[in-house]
Scaffold this active site. Structure first.
Site, short mmCIF file in Angstrom:
data_model
loop_
_atom_site.label_atom_id
_atom_site.label_comp_id
_atom_site.label_asym_id
_atom_site.label_seq_id
_atom_site.Cartn_x
_atom_site.Cartn_y
_atom_site.Cartn_z
N LYS A 22 9.50 -0.65 -7.48
CA LYS A 22 9.60 0.73 -6.97
C LYS A 22 8.52 1.62 -7.56
O LYS A 22 7.82 2.34 -6.85
CB LYS A 22 10.98 1.31 -7.31
CG LYS A 22 11.07 2.82 -7.07
CD LYS A 22 12.39 3.42 -7.50
CE LYS A 22 12.53 3.65 -8.97
NZ LYS A 22 12.26 4.99 -9.48
N ASN A 23 8.39 1.58 -8.88
CA ASN A 23 7.48 2.55 -9.51
C ASN A 23 6.01 2.23 -9.26
O ASN A 23 5.17 3.13 -9.35
CB ASN A 23 7.81 2.70 -11.00
CG ASN A 23 9.14 3.44 -11.20
OD1 ASN A 23 9.64 4.08 -10.27
ND2 ASN A 23 9.72 3.33 -12.39
N CYS A 117 15.28 11.61 -11.73
CA CYS A 117 16.45 11.53 -12.59
C CYS A 117 16.41 12.57 -13.70
O CYS A 117 15.35 12.85 -14.26
CB CYS A 117 16.56 10.13 -13.19
SG CYS A 117 17.02 8.90 -11.97
N ARG A 122 10.89 16.20 -18.99
CA ARG A 122 9.89 15.63 -18.09
C ARG A 122 8.78 16.61 -17.67
O ARG A 122 8.60 16.90 -16.47
CB ARG A 122 10.57 15.00 -16.87
CG ARG A 122 11.68 14.05 -17.26
CD ARG A 122 12.23 13.24 -16.12
NE ARG A 122 11.37 12.13 -15.76
CZ ARG A 122 11.65 11.25 -14.81
NH1 ARG A 122 12.76 11.35 -14.12
NH2 ARG A 122 10.83 10.25 -14.53
N ASP A 305 13.81 2.26 -19.19
CA ASP A 305 14.58 2.05 -17.96
C ASP A 305 15.59 0.90 -18.09
O ASP A 305 16.36 0.66 -17.17
CB ASP A 305 13.64 1.77 -16.78
CG ASP A 305 12.87 3.01 -16.36
OD1 ASP A 305 13.20 4.11 -16.83
OD2 ASP A 305 11.93 2.87 -15.55
N ARG A 397 18.59 4.65 -4.91
CA ARG A 397 17.18 5.04 -5.00
C ARG A 397 16.30 3.92 -5.56
O ARG A 397 15.09 3.94 -5.35
CB ARG A 397 17.02 6.23 -5.96
CG ARG A 397 17.75 7.46 -5.55
CD ARG A 397 17.68 8.46 -6.63
NE ARG A 397 16.31 8.94 -6.72
CZ ARG A 397 15.99 10.17 -7.07
NH1 ARG A 397 16.93 11.04 -7.37
NH2 ARG A 397 14.75 10.54 -7.13
C1 EPZ Z 1 7.94 6.86 -15.15
O1 EPZ Z 1 8.34 8.21 -15.29
C2 EPZ Z 1 8.99 6.21 -14.32
N1 EPZ Z 1 9.07 6.91 -13.04
C3 EPZ Z 1 10.33 6.26 -15.04
O2 EPZ Z 1 11.25 5.50 -14.28
C4 EPZ Z 1 10.19 5.63 -16.40
O3 EPZ Z 1 11.40 5.84 -17.12
C5 EPZ Z 1 9.05 6.26 -17.18
O4 EPZ Z 1 7.84 6.21 -16.41
C6 EPZ Z 1 8.78 5.57 -18.52
O5 EPZ Z 1 8.45 4.23 -18.31
C7 EPZ Z 1 8.21 6.66 -12.07
O6 EPZ Z 1 7.34 5.82 -12.18
C8 EPZ Z 1 8.39 7.41 -10.81
P1 EPZ Z 1 6.23 9.24 -18.39
P2 EPZ Z 1 7.31 9.30 -15.78
O7 EPZ Z 1 5.25 10.24 -17.89
O8 EPZ Z 1 5.96 8.92 -15.28
C9 EPZ Z 1 6.41 12.70 -21.69
C10 EPZ Z 1 13.24 5.03 -13.18
O9 EPZ Z 1 14.44 4.94 -13.54
N2 EPZ Z 1 5.43 13.44 -20.86
O10 EPZ Z 1 5.74 7.89 -18.79
O11 EPZ Z 1 7.86 10.62 -15.41
C11 EPZ Z 1 7.77 12.59 -21.01
O12 EPZ Z 1 8.55 13.74 -21.20
C12 EPZ Z 1 12.40 6.16 -13.72
O13 EPZ Z 1 12.71 4.25 -12.37
C13 EPZ Z 1 4.91 14.62 -21.33
O14 EPZ Z 1 5.27 15.10 -22.41
O15 EPZ Z 1 7.39 9.08 -17.35
C14 EPZ Z 1 8.34 11.36 -21.69
O16 EPZ Z 1 8.88 11.72 -22.92
C15 EPZ Z 1 13.16 7.07 -14.62
N3 EPZ Z 1 4.00 15.28 -20.55
C16 EPZ Z 1 7.11 10.49 -21.92
O17 EPZ Z 1 5.98 11.37 -21.82
C17 EPZ Z 1 3.56 14.79 -19.37
O18 EPZ Z 1 2.72 15.43 -18.72
C18 EPZ Z 1 6.92 9.35 -20.93
O19 EPZ Z 1 7.01 9.88 -19.62
C19 EPZ Z 1 4.10 13.58 -18.91
C20 EPZ Z 1 5.03 12.91 -19.67
#
Ligand code: EPZ
Length: 430
Positions: A22-23, A117, A122, A305, A397
């Site tokens: 998915k991702n 979610c 985020r 995840d 989803r």
């Molecule tokens: C992706 O989310 C996935 N979603 C998530 O999957 C997954 O949990 C996550 O990566 C971590 O592997 C999608 O791909 C659509 P991140 P993402 O940016 O990209 C912080 C699922 O269940 N951060 O890697 O939103 C953030 O707060 C979902 O399939 C900032 O601070 O995650 C977090 O603590 C849920 N500033 C960390 O980085 C930013 O600009 C990692 O988030 C961006 C992120």
């Protein structure tokens, strides 16, 4: 209200086929609009988030053809707007990839802030920081991410946090920028590599995806391609945990075992047997589980995840296990639901302290988000009696045909729409 009714207590046994990631698909579908030729993408999972992405692509004016359930053709030459603010697009996380894709192709994007979610705050600051480094104005206005550039120029971008979303978005934005871009402290997740491979198959020049420095040499344009999305690491991991928690024996097919190593190693540690083949993994859980410690980390660490799913398994292990969530600050909301079915878990800050119990006992619980919802279903499959799980739209989803796949492994699980159907289910399963 649609709910899953699960009659637990029997081991899952058999074989199950894993679908496309998915991702990865979310990033790849957004990237697809960047070519003015037709791209054909296979192994696209049939999920509600993907339908929202495809509808958004159509709404922008691009050509979208569903060739079969898992194959789609997209041609971005007819895109007529760089604004995307439909109600549906606000509900998913992957929508932010349209910012990178539209900015990268048209130097312009206005896209609703992402939903997805509720597992923490985020923010998107790292995305904005990267777009700005490429020479764009990037701000949040009217609940949208708004970006604009005269032209994009390659740059050095150092991410302050390892972010999957920011890494993919910045690859998209820089793929046609002038000169070289370096994304440092990049995310290394398999789906980051898959999006890079897809872009390269369209003529991009991206090197180093899968390491923490990604180098992108801007190209003039992207062209047609035919690409197959990788298998979903988290769907595979969820079936591995389901096999384990139900003391089953399941062959999980169409996977990349390397992507599952952090999950396999924890299952081995707690007492499961794991057999790895070229593109499948077998999980056999015959012995009582031992307790362990888990900390979620960016890839190749243990995935956030998969955190709720392993907590469900450890809830049935002997002794005290500790699970630390280091990626998202609010990802233990489901623990209250697990406690309702008999788990003994205490959450302190970002740590869950799990005292193993002998069994879970069916009850009525609610899915708070996608992965936690899947984990609660796994808990229901392991529990004695009937568990009813509400808010299953979250699970839909991210898991294609979840009840059907579980039934093929012998699970008793059905979607019930009302109290009468639930009563009928209870009578049927005894
Ligand atoms: C992706 O989310 C996935 N979603 C998530 O999957 C997954 O949990 C996550 O990566 C971590 O592997 C999608 O791909 C659509 P991140 P993402 O940016 O990209 C912080 C699922 O269940 N951060 O890697 O939103 C953030 O707060 C979902 O399939 C900032 O601070 O995650 C977090 O603590 C849920 N500033 C960390 O980085 C930013 O600009 C990692 O988030 C961006 C992120």
């Amino acid at each position: 209200m649609r709910q899953y009714a699960v009659r637990g207590g029997s081991p899952l046994v058999g074989e199950v086929e894993i679908g496309g990631a998915k991702n990865a698909a979310l990033g790849i579908l957004a990237a697809a609009i960047m070519a003015d030729e037709t791209v054909e993408i296979e192994n696209v999972p049939d999920l509600s988030d993907i339908t929202v992405m495809l509808d958004a692509i159509k709404a922008m004016g691009a050509y979208v053809e569903k060739v079969d359930r898992h194959t789609v053709r997209i041609n971005g030459s007819t895109v007529h707007t760089t604004t995307l603010d439909t109600e549906a697009i606000k509900t998913i996380r992957g929508s932010y990839y349209f910012v990178g894709a539209l900015l990268g192709k048209y130097n312009n994007a206005k896209v609703s802030l992402p939903g997805g979610c509720s597992i923490g705050s985020r923010p998107v600051d790292q995305h904005l920081k990267g777009f700005r480094a490429l020479g764009a104005k990037a701000d949040i206005a009217e609940a949208c991410i708004v970006c604009e550039a005269e032209k994009l120029i390659g740059s050095h971008i150092f991410l302050d946090v390892v972010s999957v979303g920011a890494t993919i978005n910045l690859m998209l934005a820089s793929v046609m920028a002038e000169g070289q871009t370096y994304i440092e402290n990049a995310a290394k997740e398999p789906h980051v590599v898959d999006v890079a491979n897809f872009l390269n198959s369209m003529g991009a020049s991206i090197k180093g995806a899968g390491t923490d420095v990604i180098r992108i040499r801007g190209v003039e344009k992207l062209h047609a391609t035919h690409y197959t999305i990788i298998p979903d690491q988290i769907e595979a991991g969820t079936f591995m945990m389901a096999a384990a928690a139900t003391k089953g024996d399941v062959l999980i097919k169409n996977v990349i075992p390397k992507h599952l190593e952090s999950i396999s190693s924890k299952l081995l540690e707690i007492g499961c047997e794991i057999e790895e083949f070229d593109d499948s993994v077998r999980v056999v859980a015959a012995k009582p589980f031992r307790h362990t410690q888990v900390k979620t980390l960016p890839y190749p660490g243990f995935p956030t995840d998969m955190q709720p799913q392993i907590v469900v398994a450890l809830g049935l292990a002997e002794g005290t296990s500790i699970v630390t969530e280091s990626i998202f600050e609010n990802r233990f909301k489901y623990v209250d639901e697990l406690v309702r079915i008999g788990a003994n878990i205490r959450v302190e800050g970002n740590t869950a302290i799990i005292e193993g119990v002998k069994k879970y006992t069916g009850s009525k619980i609610m899915a708070p988000d996608l992965r936690a919802g899947a984990a609660l279903i796994v808990a229901g499959l392991a529990a004695e009696g009937v568990t009813v799980i509400g808010d299953i739209h979250y699970v839909e989803r991210g898991y294609e045909d979840f009840p059907e796949k579980l039934r093929s492994l012998g699970a008793q699980i059905e979607v019930v729409e009302n109290e009468l159907e639930l009563q009928k289910f209870r009578l049927r399963v005894g």
